[in-house]
Design a protein around this motif. Structure first.
Motif, PDB file in Angstrom:
ATOM      1  N   PHE A 136       2.032 -10.946  -8.366  1.00 12.63           N
ATOM      2  CA  PHE A 136       1.670 -11.708  -7.167  1.00 12.63           C
ATOM      3  C   PHE A 136       0.405 -11.086  -6.577  1.00 12.63           C
ATOM      4  O   PHE A 136       0.347  -9.867  -6.404  1.00 12.63           O
TER       5      PHE A 136
ATOM      6  N   ILE B 236      -0.434 -16.665  -0.617  1.00  7.53           N
ATOM      7  CA  ILE B 236      -0.705 -16.316   0.787  1.00  7.53           C
ATOM      8  C   ILE B 236      -2.008 -16.884   1.324  1.00  7.53           C
ATOM      9  O   ILE B 236      -2.017 -17.573   2.325  1.00  7.53           O
TER      10      ILE B 236
ATOM     11  N   LEU C 244       5.514 -15.600   0.780  1.00  3.44           N
ATOM     12  CA  LEU C 244       6.086 -14.661  -0.182  1.00  3.44           C
ATOM     13  C   LEU C 244       7.526 -15.050  -0.502  1.00  3.44           C
ATOM     14  O   LEU C 244       7.947 -15.050  -1.673  1.00  3.44           O
TER      15      LEU C 244
ATOM     16  N   THR D  79       6.461  -3.710  -4.876  1.00  2.56           N
ATOM     17  CA  THR D  79       5.299  -4.014  -4.034  1.00  2.56           C
ATOM     18  C   THR D  79       4.617  -2.743  -3.567  1.00  2.56           C
ATOM     19  O   THR D  79       5.235  -1.682  -3.478  1.00  2.56           O
TER      20      THR D  79
ATOM     21  N   TRP E  72       2.736  -3.554   1.871  1.00  3.43           N
ATOM     22  CA  TRP E  72       3.358  -4.866   2.028  1.00  3.43           C
ATOM     23  C   TRP E  72       4.745  -4.662   2.626  1.00  3.43           C
ATOM     24  O   TRP E  72       5.765  -4.995   1.994  1.00  3.43           O
TER      25      TRP E  72
ATOM     26  N   ALA F  62       7.576  -7.289   2.790  1.00  4.40           N
ATOM     27  CA  ALA F  62       8.299  -7.673   1.579  1.00  4.40           C
ATOM     28  C   ALA F  62       9.747  -7.202   1.586  1.00  4.40           C
ATOM     29  O   ALA F  62      10.586  -7.800   0.910  1.00  4.40           O
TER      30      ALA F  62
END
Length: 454
Positions: free
Chosen positions: A27, A48, A82, A103, A107, A110
């Motif tokens: 991602f 995003i 996300l 991640t 982040w 997350a």
């Protein structure tokens, strides 16, 4: 996280896991997106900031400390997107099931997203264990008054470029009682404030959600940070995996900038340990005054050099407009970007003058190259202090950019056999750690087994 110093270790980790049999989906934001053709073995999903009409992400700073604004915005507005993308991945019937989400620690949003989907989340921390422990102690440091910038010890961020200039003050040379490794000025150079500080809020959330994760992956080694590892294992009840990524894969394929290789014939002709390699990373900026001090310091050191000067590195300049004509002579080469790991591994390179970002710092140790440390902000002053005062493999230019101190530091590092021997021994320990039974080898195997068990 879409900055070079975060992209590199994440893709190195992805390559390590792919080599162990895992399928990898990446991602990433469209901002600073990687060159997907270099990774045909990965699946990429861009999320995003895909909407060109979304003004929230436009006109955000790209360099210096202001670059942190984008990290703040992505965490503030990216959770729903996300969540939706992860939900889609989990529902795919034509691909292997998702084992876990890994991640970047920054982040932090997350973690609650992963929790809502009952998906294990591992964290990649792209800085040192020592840095994480310091960040985790920011509330304590704030309560003790270390983050208060009084009139006598004021630090000012110059033009938002991302480095902190401190007045000369003997009080700032005192040790931090709670972290004797650090001096008061190291805390101030981090650039965080106690009250109403969005950066401090991100750091606080990063620490909190890292502790709430299912495991932490560190771009480091037990051989480098054993005391810090003992503290981490005692205080954070989740598995930790220390892996020196630079010992497994290079970062050439993940470079956002075109790498210049035309200097290698010149470098090949230089005597062993005779060249100073200079690079301040992918984000830092400098004003013309300090740039000229760098120029004169390099010239006055009378050492050969390879200097990476990114376009836009000097504030207000496209590239080298601030460089005085004829001053550099024939002793060195200036390039826009370079394959750093390959340069550090070259026999001609005898020292690395660095901004002390963790990737650069650790890569230098991995190749056994001593350092001259000129940190800007954030974790960089912590890395510089650790390298100079704990591991003793570098010289910290603590008083900013002053040509005579620069010249003296370069000359010292180039001739100091004790520094050179210490960093050489660290490199040897890291090499041994990769052999079966070594700490780094076992950490990779443990990570593979852990993910497979989720």
């Amino acid at each position: 996280m879409p900055y070079q110093g975060h992209i590199n270790p994440m893709l190195q980790l992805a390559n390590i896991l792919y080599s162990k049999g895992f399928n990898i989906t990446i991602f990433h934001t469209n901002f600073n997106k990687p060159k997907t053709s270099n990774y045909p073995h990965f699946t990429f999903r861009f999320i995003i900031d895909n909407d060109p009409n979304d003004q929230r992400y436009s006109d955000l700073p790209l360099q210096g400390m202001g670059a942190f604004s984008r990290i703040i915005f992505f965490n503030r507005y990216g959770a729903d997107q996300l969540h939706n993308q992860l939900e889609l991945e989990l529902s795919r019937k034509d691909e292997p099931p998702v084992s876990c989400l890994i991640t970047d620690a920054l982040w932090h949003v997350a973690q609650p997203v992963a929790d809502s989907l009952s998906l294990p989340r591992l964290v990649l921390r792209t800085s040192s264990l020592f840095c994480f422990l310091t960040y985790a102690s920011l509330p304590l440091l704030g309560d003790r008054g270390y983050l208060d910038l009084s009139e006598n010890t004021s630090a000012s961020l110059l033009d938002g470029l991302g480095y902190v200039d401190l007045p000369h003050n003997t009080h700032l040379e005192e040790q931090v009682v709670e972290f004797p490794t650090l001096k008061l000025k190291d805390i101030l150079k981090m650039g965080y404030k106690k009250e109403n500080d969005a950066i401090g809020e991100v750091i606080g959330n990063m620490v909190k959600q890292t502790k709430a994760s299912s495991g932490i992956i560190w771009n480091s080694s037990k051989e480098l940070e054993e005391p810090e590892l003992e503290t981490i294992l005692r205080d954070i009840p989740v598995p930790s995996f220390l892996i020196p990524f630079a010992k497994h894969f290079t970062t050439s394929s993940s470079s956002l900038l075109k790498q210049d290789r035309t200097f290698f014939p010149w470098l090949d002709q230089q005597p062993p340990n005779s060249v100073v390699y200079v690079s301040y990373g992918s984000v830092a900026q400098m004003d013309k005054k300090h740039f000229l001090e760098m120029v004169h310091g390099l010239v006055d050191s009378k050492q050969s050099f390879l200097w990476v000067v990114r376009p836009g590195f000097v504030d207000g300049s496209t590239w080298l407009e601030a460089l005085p004509d004829g001053l550099m002579g024939e002793r060195g080469r200036i390039v826009k970007w370079a394959p750093q790991q390959e340069v550090l591994a070259h026999k001609a390179v005898g020292a690395f003058w660095t901004h002390s970002g963790w990737n650069s710092t650790f890569e230098s140790v991995c190749e056994g190259v001593p350092m001259i440390c000129s940190p800007f902000w954030g974790d960089q002053p912590l890395n510089a202090r650790y390298m100079s005062d704990v591991l003793k493999v570098g010289v910290y230019l603590e008083n900013g950019w002053k040509r005579q101190e620069i010249a003296n530091a370069i000359r010292r590092v180039m001739v100091d056999e004790e520094i050179r021997e210490r960093v050489k021994m660290l490199k040897q320990k890291l090499d041994v750690s990769l052999i079966k039974g070594g700490s780094s080898y076992e950490s990779v195997e443990s990570l593979v087994a852990y993910i497979s068990s989720l």
